[in-house]
Design a protein around this motif. Structure first.
Motif, PDB file in Angstrom:
ATOM      1  N   GLU A 116       0.818  -1.223   0.000  1.00  0.00           N
ATOM      2  CA  GLU A 116       0.000   0.000   0.000  1.00  0.00           C
ATOM      3  C   GLU A 116       0.850   1.270   0.000  1.00  0.00           C
ATOM      4  O   GLU A 116       0.462   2.280  -0.554  1.00  0.00           O
ATOM      5  N   ASP A 117       2.041   1.231   0.638  1.00  0.00           N
ATOM      6  CA  ASP A 117       2.875   2.431   0.724  1.00  0.00           C
ATOM      7  C   ASP A 117       3.879   2.546  -0.435  1.00  0.00           C
ATOM      8  O   ASP A 117       4.720   3.443  -0.446  1.00  0.00           O
ATOM      9  N   THR A 118       3.771   1.663  -1.440  1.00  0.00           N
ATOM     10  CA  THR A 118       4.652   1.728  -2.610  1.00  0.00           C
ATOM     11  C   THR A 118       4.344   2.989  -3.410  1.00  0.00           C
ATOM     12  O   THR A 118       3.201   3.231  -3.788  1.00  0.00           O
ATOM     13  N   VAL A 119       5.382   3.801  -3.647  1.00  0.00           N
ATOM     14  CA  VAL A 119       5.240   5.009  -4.456  1.00  0.00           C
ATOM     15  C   VAL A 119       5.604   4.639  -5.898  1.00  0.00           C
ATOM     16  O   VAL A 119       6.671   4.088  -6.155  1.00  0.00           O
ATOM     17  N   LEU A 120       4.708   4.923  -6.819  1.00  0.00           N
ATOM     18  CA  LEU A 120       4.906   4.561  -8.223  1.00  0.00           C
ATOM     19  C   LEU A 120       5.824   5.551  -8.926  1.00  0.00           C
ATOM     20  O   LEU A 120       5.813   6.745  -8.634  1.00  0.00           O
ATOM     21  N   SER A 121       6.620   5.014  -9.864  1.00  0.00           N
ATOM     22  CA  SER A 121       7.600   5.814 -10.600  1.00  0.00           C
ATOM     23  C   SER A 121       7.415   5.649 -12.097  1.00  0.00           C
ATOM     24  O   SER A 121       6.839   4.661 -12.560  1.00  0.00           O
ATOM     25  N   ASP A 122       7.946   6.611 -12.836  1.00  0.00           N
ATOM     26  CA  ASP A 122       7.937   6.536 -14.298  1.00  0.00           C
ATOM     27  C   ASP A 122       8.641   5.241 -14.725  1.00  0.00           C
ATOM     28  O   ASP A 122       9.710   4.908 -14.224  1.00  0.00           O
ATOM     29  N   GLY A 123       8.024   4.485 -15.615  1.00  0.00           N
ATOM     30  CA  GLY A 123       8.608   3.241 -16.098  1.00  0.00           C
ATOM     31  C   GLY A 123       8.190   2.006 -15.331  1.00  0.00           C
ATOM     32  O   GLY A 123       8.512   0.895 -15.734  1.00  0.00           O
ATOM     33  N   ASP A 124       7.469   2.162 -14.222  1.00  0.00           N
ATOM     34  CA  ASP A 124       6.975   1.002 -13.476  1.00  0.00           C
ATOM     35  C   ASP A 124       5.967   0.238 -14.327  1.00  0.00           C
ATOM     36  O   ASP A 124       5.121   0.836 -14.995  1.00  0.00           O
ATOM     37  N   THR A 125       6.055  -1.078 -14.286  1.00  0.00           N
ATOM     38  CA  THR A 125       5.079  -1.926 -14.967  1.00  0.00           C
ATOM     39  C   THR A 125       4.293  -2.676 -13.910  1.00  0.00           C
ATOM     40  O   THR A 125       4.869  -3.357 -13.067  1.00  0.00           O
ATOM     41  N   LEU A 126       2.984  -2.512 -13.955  1.00  0.00           N
ATOM     42  CA  LEU A 126       2.090  -3.159 -13.001  1.00  0.00           C
ATOM     43  C   LEU A 126       1.350  -4.287 -13.699  1.00  0.00           C
ATOM     44  O   LEU A 126       0.890  -4.128 -14.833  1.00  0.00           O
ATOM     45  N   VAL A 127       1.231  -5.422 -13.031  1.00  0.00           N
ATOM     46  CA  VAL A 127       0.354  -6.490 -13.494  1.00  0.00           C
ATOM     47  C   VAL A 127      -0.884  -6.397 -12.625  1.00  0.00           C
ATOM     48  O   VAL A 127      -0.820  -6.545 -11.403  1.00  0.00           O
ATOM     49  N   LEU A 128      -2.007  -6.096 -13.258  1.00  0.00           N
ATOM     50  CA  LEU A 128      -3.270  -5.882 -12.561  1.00  0.00           C
ATOM     51  C   LEU A 128      -4.181  -7.082 -12.766  1.00  0.00           C
ATOM     52  O   LEU A 128      -4.222  -7.666 -13.847  1.00  0.00           O
ATOM     53  N   SER A 129      -4.945  -7.433 -11.733  1.00  0.00           N
ATOM     54  CA  SER A 129      -5.887  -8.541 -11.810  1.00  0.00           C
ATOM     55  C   SER A 129      -7.275  -8.022 -11.479  1.00  0.00           C
ATOM     56  O   SER A 129      -7.475  -7.359 -10.461  1.00  0.00           O
ATOM     57  N   GLY A 130      -8.238  -8.317 -12.357  1.00  0.00           N
ATOM     58  CA  GLY A 130      -9.605  -7.886 -12.117  1.00  0.00           C
ATOM     59  C   GLY A 130     -10.486  -8.194 -13.318  1.00  0.00           C
ATOM     60  O   GLY A 130     -10.024  -8.730 -14.324  1.00  0.00           O
ATOM     61  N   LYS A 131     -11.740  -7.841 -13.208  1.00  0.00           N
ATOM     62  CA  LYS A 131     -12.675  -8.026 -14.318  1.00  0.00           C
ATOM     63  C   LYS A 131     -12.439  -6.915 -15.352  1.00  0.00           C
ATOM     64  O   LYS A 131     -11.944  -5.840 -15.010  1.00  0.00           O
ATOM     65  N   PRO A 132     -12.789  -7.177 -16.605  1.00  0.00           N
ATOM     66  CA  PRO A 132     -12.472  -6.225 -17.678  1.00  0.00           C
ATOM     67  C   PRO A 132     -12.905  -4.783 -17.420  1.00  0.00           C
ATOM     68  O   PRO A 132     -12.122  -3.858 -17.634  1.00  0.00           O
ATOM     69  N   ALA A 133     -14.127  -4.567 -16.961  1.00  0.00           N
ATOM     70  CA  ALA A 133     -14.604  -3.191 -16.738  1.00  0.00           C
ATOM     71  C   ALA A 133     -13.800  -2.518 -15.630  1.00  0.00           C
ATOM     72  O   ALA A 133     -13.441  -1.341 -15.736  1.00  0.00           O
ATOM     73  N   ALA A 134     -13.501  -3.264 -14.573  1.00  0.00           N
ATOM     74  CA  ALA A 134     -12.728  -2.715 -13.456  1.00  0.00           C
ATOM     75  C   ALA A 134     -11.299  -2.404 -13.898  1.00  0.00           C
ATOM     76  O   ALA A 134     -10.731  -1.376 -13.512  1.00  0.00           O
ATOM     77  N   LEU A 135     -10.717  -3.268 -14.719  1.00  0.00           N
ATOM     78  CA  LEU A 135      -9.369  -3.013 -15.230  1.00  0.00           C
ATOM     79  C   LEU A 135      -9.333  -1.746 -16.074  1.00  0.00           C
ATOM     80  O   LEU A 135      -8.393  -0.957 -15.967  1.00  0.00           O
ATOM     81  N   ALA A 136     -10.339  -1.536 -16.894  1.00  0.00           N
ATOM     82  CA  ALA A 136     -10.395  -0.326 -17.717  1.00  0.00           C
ATOM     83  C   ALA A 136     -10.439   0.928 -16.846  1.00  0.00           C
ATOM     84  O   ALA A 136      -9.742   1.915 -17.126  1.00  0.00           O
ATOM     85  N   MET A 137     -11.244   0.887 -15.764  1.00  0.00           N
ATOM     86  CA  MET A 137     -11.321   2.036 -14.859  1.00  0.00           C
ATOM     87  C   MET A 137      -9.997   2.242 -14.127  1.00  0.00           C
ATOM     88  O   MET A 137      -9.553   3.385 -13.938  1.00  0.00           O
TER      89      MET A 137
END
Length: 145
Positions: A116-137
């Motif tokens: 939760e306290d991870t600060v995102l940086s330019d170039g970070d690649t996230l693998v997201l898991s969720g349903k299609p509509a939620a992923l789009a949002m």
């Protein structure tokens, strides 16, 4: 296992388990078990063993009605100008959309455990898991805020 993880592997798949799953799936299919059921049984076993295999990456033929309601994986790389740069995962509140950050890889190629306290940086690649509509949002929130 430790050597592979130290070298950057995020998931190690034991070949004995995969070989056993393939043999079992072929045997079930040969004795007449419906293929959908075989696939479900094999996927249930993988889900129990491989955290990152709980979803799947969307393909061109995955838009049928059955697939639209299942969780899947999606990768998103933060580029210059993305509103999520400099923000924490907690502040972005992706879980509130029904999306989980399954993995994070920094621009240097090193995997990080997303917290939760991870600060995102330019170039970070996230693998997201969720349903299609939620992923789009979630991707919209990462990109534009």
């Amino acid at each position: 296992l430790e050597k592979l993880q130290a070298a950057g592997a995020t998931e190690v798949v034991p070949e004995a388990i995969e070989g056993s799953l393939m043999l079992a799936s072929h045997a079930l299919a040969l004795v007449g078990v419906p293929m959908r059921r075989v696939i479900r049984v094999v996927q249930d076993q993988r889900d129990a063993r491989y955290n990152l295999l709980r979803g799947y990456f969307h393909g061109a033929d995955d838009d049928n009605a059955d697939e639209l309601d299942h969780e899947r994986l999606n990768t998103f790389t933060l580029t210059a100008g993305a509103r999520a740069i400099g923000q924490t995962l907690e502040r972005l509140s992706l879980q509130g959309l029904g999306v989980r950050v399954a993995s994070l890889r920094r621009q240097d190629g090193q995997p990080r455990v997303p917290a939760e306290d991870t600060v995102l940086s330019d170039g970070d690649t996230l693998v997201l898991s969720g349903k299609p509509a939620a992923l789009a949002m979630a991707i919209e929130r990462l990109q534009k805020g």
